[in-house]
Design an enzyme around this catalytic site. Structure first.
Site, PDB file in Angstrom:
ATOM      1  N   GLU A   1     -11.168  -3.878  -3.097  1.00  0.00           N
ATOM      2  CA  GLU A   1     -10.231  -2.826  -3.497  1.00  0.00           C
ATOM      3  C   GLU A   1      -9.999  -2.949  -5.006  1.00  0.00           C
ATOM      4  OE1 GLU A   1      -6.784  -3.510  -0.735  1.00  0.00           O
ATOM      5  OE2 GLU A   1      -8.299  -4.762   0.182  1.00  0.00           O
TER       6      GLU A   1
ATOM      7  N   HIS B   1       0.802  -1.226   0.000  1.00  0.00           N
ATOM      8  CA  HIS B   1       0.000   0.000   0.000  1.00  0.00           C
ATOM      9  C   HIS B   1       0.839   1.281   0.000  1.00  0.00           C
ATOM     10  CE1 HIS B   1      -3.408  -2.515   0.090  1.00  0.00           C
ATOM     11  NE2 HIS B   1      -3.565  -2.660   1.390  1.00  0.00           N
TER      12      HIS B   1
ATOM     13  N   HIS C   1      -9.717   1.815   0.470  1.00  0.00           N
ATOM     14  CA  HIS C   1      -9.662   0.628   1.331  1.00  0.00           C
ATOM     15  C   HIS C   1     -10.784   0.616   2.373  1.00  0.00           C
ATOM     16  CE1 HIS C   1      -7.931  -2.838   3.170  1.00  0.00           C
ATOM     17  NE2 HIS C   1      -6.746  -2.707   2.599  1.00  0.00           N
TER      18      HIS C   1
HETATM   19  C1  GLA Z   1      -5.018  -5.438   1.842  1.00  0.00           C
HETATM   20  C2  GLA Z   1      -4.053  -6.549   1.830  1.00  0.00           C
HETATM   21  C3  GLA Z   1      -4.202  -7.346   3.089  1.00  0.00           C
HETATM   22  C4  GLA Z   1      -4.012  -6.478   4.291  1.00  0.00           C
HETATM   23  C5  GLA Z   1      -4.955  -5.323   4.218  1.00  0.00           C
HETATM   24  C6  GLA Z   1      -4.713  -4.353   5.340  1.00  0.00           C
HETATM   25  O1  GLA Z   1      -6.275  -5.861   1.647  1.00  0.00           O
HETATM   26  O2  GLA Z   1      -4.176  -7.364   0.697  1.00  0.00           O
HETATM   27  O3  GLA Z   1      -3.277  -8.395   3.094  1.00  0.00           O
HETATM   28  O4  GLA Z   1      -2.697  -5.995   4.325  1.00  0.00           O
HETATM   29  O5  GLA Z   1      -4.842  -4.656   3.003  1.00  0.00           O
HETATM   30  O6  GLA Z   1      -4.592  -4.965   6.584  1.00  0.00           O
END
Ligand code: GLA
Length: 373
Positions: A337, A129, A200
């Site tokens: 996402e 991220h 997110h």
């Molecule tokens: C995304 C990632 C997950 C996790 C979340 C946040 O969805 O794919 O593995 O890191 O973000 O916790």
């Protein structure tokens, strides 16, 4: 002729006024960053009473209220009552805008135009991220739009979190008369770079804080997904979902197969995978639909993106105290996402995430809310 054009002008004006009046926007202070920077919060209310609150820290969707089949409103996203909650380092991206590169880049590096870029690792050996200080931790500059939207801008400097190029990112949020939260992302750069922006939000259509999402019925219009290794980096394979617990091409309860003895489910500790969308054409295409049987709430997701990360809140553990004192245990919410595939900068066969000077990155995702009676 003159009369006609005045009528047309009046209608146009009326149209403009109607659009403007449809969604009301108000602005307030949400708190201050440790360095004193003021964080604002915008409340968007549409003509059916749906309400979205968006703050300038991380462009976070702080709350989103929609009606159930009896008209009862509930807040269907996880989050916190105040800015402090979002500043907790253990906070897992609730509602936030994600960038410069959403999801993972393997081994915290990639090569672009023959040059290796090393990134800070923040998820084992990988970068997740956008790195430890991604776009979710930036205070964005807001602007109210005449059509009832709120636009947020953030310029990420050349070299920030290891990425090349000054990247100017703009995200516009609208709460439409059709009960949609519409998110338009755009970005430009002054050097070749990679970009993958998303939001997110953690959804629970019963109302966040009211149990798990295991009984939500989910459809994902994807006949393939990208299997991962133990660090959740795609192996490069595009695997058909048919005959696996990843087949959501027909409405299926999220929890129906989540505990099955499946290697990919074990690696993800549940669903935490990139689904490749069966898109129709180049514009917005229906990606997913979620239905919560008890409240009747339905959420449909349209996107221009090629894929969606479906994540079932596997890392939530009930330790964060959220809005109204609610805690969010494992699987208390799901994320959809919309994105390009994880680790694309290291996977030449995946659709490219490169952005060059003179090009404009442009994507749109729409979350549409309704009820099934
Ligand atoms: C995304 C990632 C997950 C996790 C979340 C946040 O969805 O794919 O593995 O890191 O973000 O916790």
């Amino acid at each position: 002729m003159l009369a006609l054009s005045s009528v047309a002008a009046a209608l146009l004006l009326l149209g403009a006024v109607t659009i403007h009046a449809a969604t009301k926007v108000s602005e307030a202070d949400f708190g201050k960053m440790p360095d004193g920077t003021l964080v604002k919060i915008f409340t968007l209310t549409n003509e059916h009473g749906l309400e979205a609150r968006i703050c300038t820290y991380g462009g976070v969707v702080v709350s989103l209220k929609t009606p159930d089949k009896t008209g009862q409103m509930a807040d269907i996203v996880q989050g916190f009552d105040s800015l402090e909650g979002y500043l907790n380092p253990a906070e897992p991206y609730f509602g936030a805008l994600i960038g410069r590169y959403g999801n993972r880049i393997g081994h915290a590096k990639f090569t672009l135009d023959g040059k290796v870029y090393n990134l800070p690792a923040n998820d084992g050996v990988n970068t997740l991220h956008g790195g430890p200080k991604g776009f979710d931790k930036a205070v964005w500059t807001p602007r109210q739009l005449a059509d009832g939207g709120v636009e947020l801008t953030y310029t990420s400097k050349d070299g920030e979190e290891g990425f090349p190029g000054n990247l100017k990112a703009t995200v516009a949020y609208h709460l439409t008369a059709a009960d949609e939260l519409k998110i338009d992302y755009s970005a430009t750069t002054d050097k070749d770079t990679v970009v993958n922006l998303t939001n997110h939000s953690y959804w629970n259509l019963k109302g966040a804080g009211n149990g798990t999402i295991l009984d939500h019925l989910l459809t994902i219009h994807a006949s393939k997904f990208t299997p991962v290794d133990s660090g959740l980096i795609p192996t490069g394979e595009l695997k058909p979902v048919a005959g696996t617990p990843f087949d959501f091409t027909k409405p299926t309860a999220v929890g129906a197969r989540i505990e099955q003895n499946d290697e990919q489910l074990k690696l993800g500790k549940g669903y935490d995978h990139n689904f490749i969308l069966d898109r129709s054409g180049a514009g917005l295409s229906l990606a997913a639909r979620v239905e919560e049987p008890a409240t009747g709430r339905v959420m449909e997701v349209d996107t221009t993106e090629p894929a969606v990360q479906f994540y079932t809140g596997n890392f939530l553990d009930g330790t964060l105290k959220g809005k109204g004192g609610h805690v969010y245990p494992r699987r208390a919410a799901l994320c959809l996402e919309t994105q390009h595939y994880p680790d694309s900068p290291n996977k030449p066969a995946f659709p490219t995430t490169e952005l060059k000077p003179g090009q404009t990155y442009k994507t749109t995702t729409v979350y549409r809310f309704s009820v099934k009676k």
